[in-house]
Design a protein around this motif. Structure first.
Motif, PDB file in Angstrom:
ATOM      1  N   LYS A   1       0.829  -1.208   0.000  1.00  0.00           N
ATOM      2  CA  LYS A   1       0.000   0.000   0.000  1.00  0.00           C
ATOM      3  C   LYS A   1       0.864   1.259   0.000  1.00  0.00           C
ATOM      4  N   VAL A   2       1.944   1.239   0.762  1.00  0.00           N
ATOM      5  CA  VAL A   2       2.841   2.396   0.766  1.00  0.00           C
ATOM      6  C   VAL A   2       3.408   2.629  -0.638  1.00  0.00           C
ATOM      7  N   LEU A   3       3.735   1.566  -1.330  1.00  0.00           N
ATOM      8  CA  LEU A   3       4.227   1.697  -2.700  1.00  0.00           C
ATOM      9  C   LEU A   3       3.172   2.279  -3.628  1.00  0.00           C
ATOM     10  N   GLU A   4       1.886   2.021  -3.310  1.00  0.00           N
ATOM     11  CA  GLU A   4       0.776   2.562  -4.107  1.00  0.00           C
ATOM     12  C   GLU A   4       0.524   4.038  -3.804  1.00  0.00           C
ATOM     13  N   GLY A   5       1.071   4.538  -2.669  1.00  0.00           N
ATOM     14  CA  GLY A   5       0.894   5.946  -2.353  1.00  0.00           C
ATOM     15  C   GLY A   5       0.266   6.236  -1.004  1.00  0.00           C
ATOM     16  N   PHE A   6      -0.105   5.193  -0.257  1.00  0.00           N
ATOM     17  CA  PHE A   6      -0.618   5.416   1.105  1.00  0.00           C
ATOM     18  C   PHE A   6       0.507   6.008   1.952  1.00  0.00           C
ATOM     19  N   ASP A   7       0.190   7.062   2.714  1.00  0.00           N
ATOM     20  CA  ASP A   7       1.234   7.731   3.485  1.00  0.00           C
ATOM     21  C   ASP A   7       0.877   7.910   4.956  1.00  0.00           C
ATOM     22  N   ARG A   8      -0.246   7.345   5.399  1.00  0.00           N
ATOM     23  CA  ARG A   8      -0.621   7.370   6.807  1.00  0.00           C
ATOM     24  C   ARG A   8      -1.251   6.037   7.178  1.00  0.00           C
ATOM     25  N   LEU A   9      -1.287   5.747   8.474  1.00  0.00           N
ATOM     26  CA  LEU A   9      -1.747   4.436   8.934  1.00  0.00           C
ATOM     27  C   LEU A   9      -2.757   4.562  10.060  1.00  0.00           C
ATOM     28  N   SER A  10      -3.884   3.882   9.873  1.00  0.00           N
ATOM     29  CA  SER A  10      -4.868   3.679  10.936  1.00  0.00           C
ATOM     30  C   SER A  10      -4.621   2.270  11.453  1.00  0.00           C
ATOM     31  N   SER A  11      -3.923   2.169  12.565  1.00  0.00           N
ATOM     32  CA  SER A  11      -3.351   0.895  13.006  1.00  0.00           C
ATOM     33  C   SER A  11      -4.289   0.090  13.888  1.00  0.00           C
ATOM     34  N   ILE A  12      -4.265  -1.222  13.695  1.00  0.00           N
ATOM     35  CA  ILE A  12      -4.976  -2.170  14.566  1.00  0.00           C
ATOM     36  C   ILE A  12      -3.976  -2.847  15.503  1.00  0.00           C
ATOM     37  N   ALA A  13      -2.899  -3.380  14.937  1.00  0.00           N
ATOM     38  CA  ALA A  13      -1.900  -4.089  15.737  1.00  0.00           C
ATOM     39  C   ALA A  13      -1.198  -3.169  16.724  1.00  0.00           C
ATOM     40  N   GLY A  14      -1.228  -1.874  16.466  1.00  0.00           N
ATOM     41  CA  GLY A  14      -0.626  -0.914  17.383  1.00  0.00           C
ATOM     42  C   GLY A  14      -1.252  -0.913  18.761  1.00  0.00           C
ATOM     43  N   ASN A  15      -2.437  -1.481  18.898  1.00  0.00           N
ATOM     44  CA  ASN A  15      -3.061  -1.586  20.213  1.00  0.00           C
ATOM     45  C   ASN A  15      -2.225  -2.409  21.181  1.00  0.00           C
ATOM     46  N   ILE A  16      -1.461  -3.350  20.643  1.00  0.00           N
ATOM     47  CA  ILE A  16      -0.651  -4.192  21.527  1.00  0.00           C
ATOM     48  C   ILE A  16       0.850  -3.969  21.350  1.00  0.00           C
ATOM     49  N   SER A  17       1.256  -3.467  20.201  1.00  0.00           N
ATOM     50  CA  SER A  17       2.687  -3.206  19.949  1.00  0.00           C
ATOM     51  C   SER A  17       2.845  -1.847  19.275  1.00  0.00           C
ATOM     52  N   PRO A  18       2.504  -0.774  19.964  1.00  0.00           N
ATOM     53  CA  PRO A  18       2.453   0.535  19.299  1.00  0.00           C
ATOM     54  C   PRO A  18       3.780   1.033  18.762  1.00  0.00           C
ATOM     55  N   MET A  19       4.847   0.914  19.546  1.00  0.00           N
ATOM     56  CA  MET A  19       6.116   1.463  19.107  1.00  0.00           C
ATOM     57  C   MET A  19       6.714   0.651  17.959  1.00  0.00           C
ATOM     58  N   GLU A  20       6.573  -0.667  18.033  1.00  0.00           N
ATOM     59  CA  GLU A  20       7.107  -1.521  16.968  1.00  0.00           C
ATOM     60  C   GLU A  20       6.421  -1.219  15.636  1.00  0.00           C
ATOM     61  N   ILE A  21       5.082  -1.093  15.655  1.00  0.00           N
ATOM     62  CA  ILE A  21       4.343  -0.821  14.426  1.00  0.00           C
ATOM     63  C   ILE A  21       4.660   0.579  13.909  1.00  0.00           C
ATOM     64  N   SER A  22       4.728   1.547  14.809  1.00  0.00           N
ATOM     65  CA  SER A  22       5.027   2.926  14.413  1.00  0.00           C
ATOM     66  C   SER A  22       6.404   3.037  13.761  1.00  0.00           C
ATOM     67  N   GLN A  23       7.401   2.422  14.364  1.00  0.00           N
ATOM     68  CA  GLN A  23       8.762   2.492  13.825  1.00  0.00           C
ATOM     69  C   GLN A  23       8.856   1.795  12.472  1.00  0.00           C
ATOM     70  N   TRP A  24       8.194   0.656  12.351  1.00  0.00           N
ATOM     71  CA  TRP A  24       8.165  -0.088  11.087  1.00  0.00           C
ATOM     72  C   TRP A  24       7.536   0.756   9.987  1.00  0.00           C
ATOM     73  N   PHE A  25       6.413   1.389  10.289  1.00  0.00           N
ATOM     74  CA  PHE A  25       5.720   2.212   9.290  1.00  0.00           C
ATOM     75  C   PHE A  25       6.559   3.431   8.910  1.00  0.00           C
ATOM     76  N   ASN A  26       7.168   4.084   9.892  1.00  0.00           N
ATOM     77  CA  ASN A  26       7.987   5.258   9.598  1.00  0.00           C
ATOM     78  C   ASN A  26       9.200   4.905   8.738  1.00  0.00           C
ATOM     79  N   LYS A  27       9.745   3.712   8.942  1.00  0.00           N
ATOM     80  CA  LYS A  27      10.861   3.283   8.093  1.00  0.00           C
ATOM     81  C   LYS A  27      10.404   3.097   6.646  1.00  0.00           C
ATOM     82  N   MET A  28       9.195   2.599   6.480  1.00  0.00           N
ATOM     83  CA  MET A  28       8.652   2.461   5.124  1.00  0.00           C
ATOM     84  C   MET A  28       8.515   3.823   4.454  1.00  0.00           C
ATOM     85  N   LEU A  29       7.951   4.779   5.204  1.00  0.00           N
ATOM     86  CA  LEU A  29       7.707   6.108   4.635  1.00  0.00           C
ATOM     87  C   LEU A  29       9.005   6.802   4.255  1.00  0.00           C
TER      88      LEU A  29
END
Length: 275
Positions: A197-225
């Motif tokens: 999705k990021v490759l398609e142009g998505f640039d923000r995330l409405s996270s589900i898994a972040g409820n239990i692993s917020p920092m891990e998901i956030s850091q992973w997404f920011n690295k993609m961006l």
């Protein structure tokens, strides 16, 4: 407008009789805040929005606005949608007078409005809330698919700051070529196929898994961006988290995990959680 590239769609806490546990919901938001989360979506993407009636949603808002530390230091978004436009209007008017940062505007399930009817619905809610608005297109859940032309038309409204597209992800590339606004963003709903999705142009995330692993998901997404290297160790960790969350009903898994932290998230409203 909305600054955060990452927000967490939080579940709603329920007691054993399926009545709303507002304090349990706020306890979870407070726990995420203490972990460094800067934005949450309440009454939104966890599939519970349409199980909550107008009175319950307003009670949640009334309690949120009393949480001064949270409301003053987080971008708190609120999901607005209803099978009846009149109820969505009442919710929008309520939100207008609060410090809630913005709304996620979904479409009525099942009734299948025309594109013209949906445009009137959208503009009415935006005008009443007077808040930055993320459009939420989720045809799989609602049966209604907001068209490319409708999205382009709505993007001309200053308060419309983005689109959460849960339908055809390839639509985003077409929209990016036709929406001439640098401050219009595309939100991915959840972590499944996120890299594609990021490759398609998505640039923000409405996270589900972040409820239990917020920092891990956030850091992973920011690295993609930022196109930074994601190590194999990081990939394995994220894949494990995503597999755990999405292997069955994500909501059931989330609530079980949150309950284990002694935060009273409680149960799901049946039929979710029947097994």
């Amino acid at each position: 407008m909305l600054k955060e590239t990452f927000h967490i769609a939080v579940p709603t806490a329920f007691f054993e009789d399926e009545s709303v546990n507002i304090q349990g919901t706020i306890d979870h938001i407070r726990d995420l805040y203490k972990q460094g989360v800067k934005s949450v979506l309440v009454s939104g993407s966890t599939g519970e929005q349409h199980s909550l009636n107008l009175k319950e949603k307003i009670e949640i808002i009334n309690s949120l606005v009393l949480e001064e530390e949270l409301i003053n230091n987080m971008e708190i978004l609120f999901g607005v949608s209803s099978i009846r436009q009149k109820e969505a209007e009442e919710l929008a008017k309520k939100i207008r007078t609060t410090k809630i940062s913005g709304i996620l505007l979904g479409y009525p399930p099942y009734v299948l409005p025309t594109q013209e009817e949906a445009l009137v619905y959208t503009k009415t809610i935006i005008n009443l809330s007077n808040k930055p608005t993320i459009l939420y297109n989720n045809p799989k859940r609602t049966g209604f698919n907001l068209s490319v032309n409708s999205i382009i038309q709505l993007s001309k409204i200053e308060l419309v700051v983005g689109l959460k597209e849960a339908g055809n992800k390839e639509k985003v590339g077409l929209l990016k070529n036709n929406i001439n606004r640098s401050n219009f963003h595309f939100y991915a709903g959840g972590e499944v196929e996120l890299e594609e999705k990021v490759l398609e142009g998505f640039d923000r995330l409405s996270s589900i898994a972040g409820n239990i692993s917020p920092m891990e998901i956030s850091q992973w997404f920011n690295k993609m961006l930022t196109k930074k290297n994601i190590t194999q160790q990081e990939r394995v960790k994220i894949e494990t988290i995503i597999q755990q969350v999405y292997q069955g009903s994500p909501l059931v898994y989330l609530k079980k995990s949150i309950n284990q932290k002694r935060i009273p998230m409680g149960i799901c409203r049946s039929p979710i959680g029947n097994i």
